[in-house]
Design a protein around this motif. Structure first.
Motif, PDB file in Angstrom:
ATOM      1  N   SER A  83       0.814  -1.221   0.000  1.00  0.00           N
ATOM      2  CA  SER A  83       0.000   0.000   0.000  1.00  0.00           C
ATOM      3  C   SER A  83       0.849   1.274   0.000  1.00  0.00           C
ATOM      4  O   SER A  83       0.317   2.372   0.147  1.00  0.00           O
ATOM      5  N   CYS A  84       2.157   1.146  -0.190  1.00  0.00           N
ATOM      6  CA  CYS A  84       3.056   2.298  -0.189  1.00  0.00           C
ATOM      7  C   CYS A  84       2.742   3.236  -1.363  1.00  0.00           C
ATOM      8  O   CYS A  84       2.667   2.794  -2.512  1.00  0.00           O
ATOM      9  N   PRO A  85       2.564   4.521  -1.091  1.00  0.00           N
ATOM     10  CA  PRO A  85       2.275   5.474  -2.172  1.00  0.00           C
ATOM     11  C   PRO A  85       3.354   5.540  -3.254  1.00  0.00           C
ATOM     12  O   PRO A  85       3.068   5.928  -4.377  1.00  0.00           O
ATOM     13  N   LEU A  86       4.556   5.130  -2.938  1.00  0.00           N
ATOM     14  CA  LEU A  86       5.631   5.129  -3.930  1.00  0.00           C
ATOM     15  C   LEU A  86       5.295   4.209  -5.111  1.00  0.00           C
ATOM     16  O   LEU A  86       5.634   4.505  -6.249  1.00  0.00           O
ATOM     17  N   LEU A  87       4.579   3.132  -4.844  1.00  0.00           N
ATOM     18  CA  LEU A  87       4.183   2.200  -5.905  1.00  0.00           C
ATOM     19  C   LEU A  87       3.082   2.769  -6.796  1.00  0.00           C
ATOM     20  O   LEU A  87       2.817   2.238  -7.868  1.00  0.00           O
ATOM     21  N   PHE A  88       2.424   3.839  -6.337  1.00  0.00           N
ATOM     22  CA  PHE A  88       1.290   4.413  -7.066  1.00  0.00           C
ATOM     23  C   PHE A  88       1.537   5.860  -7.474  1.00  0.00           C
ATOM     24  O   PHE A  88       0.597   6.605  -7.729  1.00  0.00           O
ATOM     25  N   LYS A  89       2.806   6.272  -7.546  1.00  0.00           N
ATOM     26  CA  LYS A  89       3.133   7.682  -7.782  1.00  0.00           C
ATOM     27  C   LYS A  89       2.580   8.235  -9.092  1.00  0.00           C
ATOM     28  O   LYS A  89       2.322   9.418  -9.202  1.00  0.00           O
ATOM     29  N   GLU A  90       2.345   7.389 -10.092  1.00  0.00           N
ATOM     30  CA  GLU A  90       1.857   7.875 -11.385  1.00  0.00           C
ATOM     31  C   GLU A  90       0.354   8.149 -11.405  1.00  0.00           C
ATOM     32  O   GLU A  90      -0.153   8.693 -12.372  1.00  0.00           O
ATOM     33  N   ILE A  91      -0.363   7.810 -10.346  1.00  0.00           N
ATOM     34  CA  ILE A  91      -1.823   7.983 -10.382  1.00  0.00           C
ATOM     35  C   ILE A  91      -2.316   9.253  -9.707  1.00  0.00           C
ATOM     36  O   ILE A  91      -3.478   9.590  -9.830  1.00  0.00           O
ATOM     37  N   PHE A  92      -1.453   9.949  -8.976  1.00  0.00           N
ATOM     38  CA  PHE A  92      -1.912  11.139  -8.262  1.00  0.00           C
ATOM     39  C   PHE A  92      -2.215  12.265  -9.239  1.00  0.00           C
ATOM     40  O   PHE A  92      -1.441  12.542 -10.140  1.00  0.00           O
ATOM     41  N   PHE A  93      -3.364  12.894  -9.047  1.00  0.00           N
ATOM     42  CA  PHE A  93      -3.775  13.992  -9.924  1.00  0.00           C
ATOM     43  C   PHE A  93      -3.182  15.332  -9.484  1.00  0.00           C
ATOM     44  O   PHE A  93      -2.900  16.181 -10.292  1.00  0.00           O
ATOM     45  N   THR A  94      -3.017  15.510  -8.163  1.00  0.00           N
ATOM     46  CA  THR A  94      -2.503  16.780  -7.655  1.00  0.00           C
ATOM     47  C   THR A  94      -1.409  16.529  -6.620  1.00  0.00           C
ATOM     48  O   THR A  94      -1.286  15.426  -6.090  1.00  0.00           O
ATOM     49  N   LYS A  95      -0.655  17.571  -6.340  1.00  0.00           N
ATOM     50  CA  LYS A  95       0.383  17.482  -5.311  1.00  0.00           C
ATOM     51  C   LYS A  95      -0.249  17.272  -3.935  1.00  0.00           C
ATOM     52  O   LYS A  95       0.290  16.553  -3.094  1.00  0.00           O
ATOM     53  N   PHE A  96      -1.415  17.879  -3.706  1.00  0.00           N
ATOM     54  CA  PHE A  96      -2.122  17.701  -2.439  1.00  0.00           C
ATOM     55  C   PHE A  96      -2.422  16.228  -2.185  1.00  0.00           C
ATOM     56  O   PHE A  96      -2.224  15.723  -1.087  1.00  0.00           O
ATOM     57  N   GLU A  97      -2.920  15.513  -3.210  1.00  0.00           N
ATOM     58  CA  GLU A  97      -3.230  14.090  -3.062  1.00  0.00           C
ATOM     59  C   GLU A  97      -1.975  13.292  -2.714  1.00  0.00           C
ATOM     60  O   GLU A  97      -2.016  12.411  -1.861  1.00  0.00           O
ATOM     61  N   LYS A  98      -0.888  13.609  -3.366  1.00  0.00           N
ATOM     62  CA  LYS A  98       0.368  12.919  -3.100  1.00  0.00           C
ATOM     63  C   LYS A  98       0.774  13.103  -1.639  1.00  0.00           C
ATOM     64  O   LYS A  98       1.074  12.128  -0.940  1.00  0.00           O
ATOM     65  N   ILE A  99       0.757  14.321  -1.167  1.00  0.00           N
ATOM     66  CA  ILE A  99       1.126  14.616   0.224  1.00  0.00           C
ATOM     67  C   ILE A  99       0.132  13.969   1.182  1.00  0.00           C
ATOM     68  O   ILE A  99       0.519  13.374   2.188  1.00  0.00           O
ATOM     69  N   PHE A 100      -1.158  14.074   0.872  1.00  0.00           N
ATOM     70  CA  PHE A 100      -2.208  13.517   1.721  1.00  0.00           C
ATOM     71  C   PHE A 100      -2.034  12.015   1.913  1.00  0.00           C
ATOM     72  O   PHE A 100      -2.045  11.505   3.041  1.00  0.00           O
ATOM     73  N   PHE A 101      -1.834  11.270   0.836  1.00  0.00           N
ATOM     74  CA  PHE A 101      -1.702   9.821   0.942  1.00  0.00           C
ATOM     75  C   PHE A 101      -0.393   9.414   1.615  1.00  0.00           C
ATOM     76  O   PHE A 101      -0.351   8.426   2.341  1.00  0.00           O
ATOM     77  N   TRP A 102       0.682  10.173   1.389  1.00  0.00           N
ATOM     78  CA  TRP A 102       1.925   9.886   2.102  1.00  0.00           C
ATOM     79  C   TRP A 102       1.744  10.099   3.599  1.00  0.00           C
ATOM     80  O   TRP A 102       2.215   9.295   4.406  1.00  0.00           O
ATOM     81  N   LEU A 103       1.065  11.173   3.985  1.00  0.00           N
ATOM     82  CA  LEU A 103       0.841  11.431   5.413  1.00  0.00           C
ATOM     83  C   LEU A 103      -0.005  10.337   6.052  1.00  0.00           C
ATOM     84  O   LEU A 103       0.287   9.880   7.163  1.00  0.00           O
ATOM     85  N   ILE A 104      -1.056   9.900   5.376  1.00  0.00           N
ATOM     86  CA  ILE A 104      -1.892   8.816   5.902  1.00  0.00           C
ATOM     87  C   ILE A 104      -1.066   7.541   6.050  1.00  0.00           C
ATOM     88  O   ILE A 104      -1.129   6.862   7.078  1.00  0.00           O
ATOM     89  N   TRP A 105      -0.284   7.216   5.030  1.00  0.00           N
ATOM     90  CA  TRP A 105       0.514   5.998   5.069  1.00  0.00           C
ATOM     91  C   TRP A 105       1.540   6.055   6.203  1.00  0.00           C
ATOM     92  O   TRP A 105       1.697   5.090   6.948  1.00  0.00           O
ATOM     93  N   ILE A 106       2.218   7.179   6.349  1.00  0.00           N
ATOM     94  CA  ILE A 106       3.223   7.331   7.412  1.00  0.00           C
ATOM     95  C   ILE A 106       2.564   7.263   8.787  1.00  0.00           C
ATOM     96  O   ILE A 106       3.050   6.571   9.686  1.00  0.00           O
ATOM     97  N   LEU A 107       1.454   7.962   8.962  1.00  0.00           N
ATOM     98  CA  LEU A 107       0.757   7.962  10.251  1.00  0.00           C
ATOM     99  C   LEU A 107       0.264   6.562  10.616  1.00  0.00           C
ATOM    100  O   LEU A 107       0.498   6.073  11.723  1.00  0.00           O
ATOM    101  N   ALA A 108      -0.420   5.897   9.680  1.00  0.00           N
ATOM    102  CA  ALA A 108      -0.957   4.560   9.947  1.00  0.00           C
ATOM    103  C   ALA A 108       0.159   3.572  10.269  1.00  0.00           C
ATOM    104  O   ALA A 108       0.041   2.783  11.215  1.00  0.00           O
TER     105      ALA A 108
END
Length: 125
Positions: A83-108
């Protein structure tokens, strides 16, 4: 620049941009429909929501003894990597989404890591 696509409901030509409403039938282009990238985004979103929950339940049930806890930890690590966002880096539409999903992944994963460390420190009966 947005490209044109056919509406999946009525086949009327519309913009492929998210949020576009077909003037013919009212269909709205959303995150989870449309091209393959959006469908992968939907799967990633589901992974982000369910993987921490599944990992927590697995660890709580596995904490009964040392061996099941080791297996539960391996399952958690596998799910965390998948579930690491690094594996899905090509699907993010905005920079906000990228940061948001990284923060969720790191926190969880920080919380899960803390739970696992505390269970191992506490020991088993």
């Amino acid at each position: 620049m947005s490209t044109l696509t056919n509406c999946p409901e009525c086949n009327h030509e519309i913009l492929s941009r998210l949020g576009t409403v077909c003037p013919n039938c009212g269909y709205t282009i959303g995150y989870f429909n449309g091209d393959k990238k959006r469908k992968v985004y939907g799967k990633f979103f589901a992974l982000t929501v369910f993987i921490p929950f599944i990992s927590l339940i697995t660890i709580l049930f596995a904490s009964q003894n040392k061996y099941t806890m080791i297996i539960g930890t391996i399952v958690y690590l596998y799910l965390a990597v998948k579930s690491c966002p690094l594996l899905f880096k090509e699907i993010f539409f905005t920079k906000f989404e990228k940061i948001f999903f990284w923060l969720i992944w790191i926190l969880a994963n920080s919380i899960m890591f803390s739970v696992i460390i505390n269970i191992f420190k506490k020991g088993f009966e």
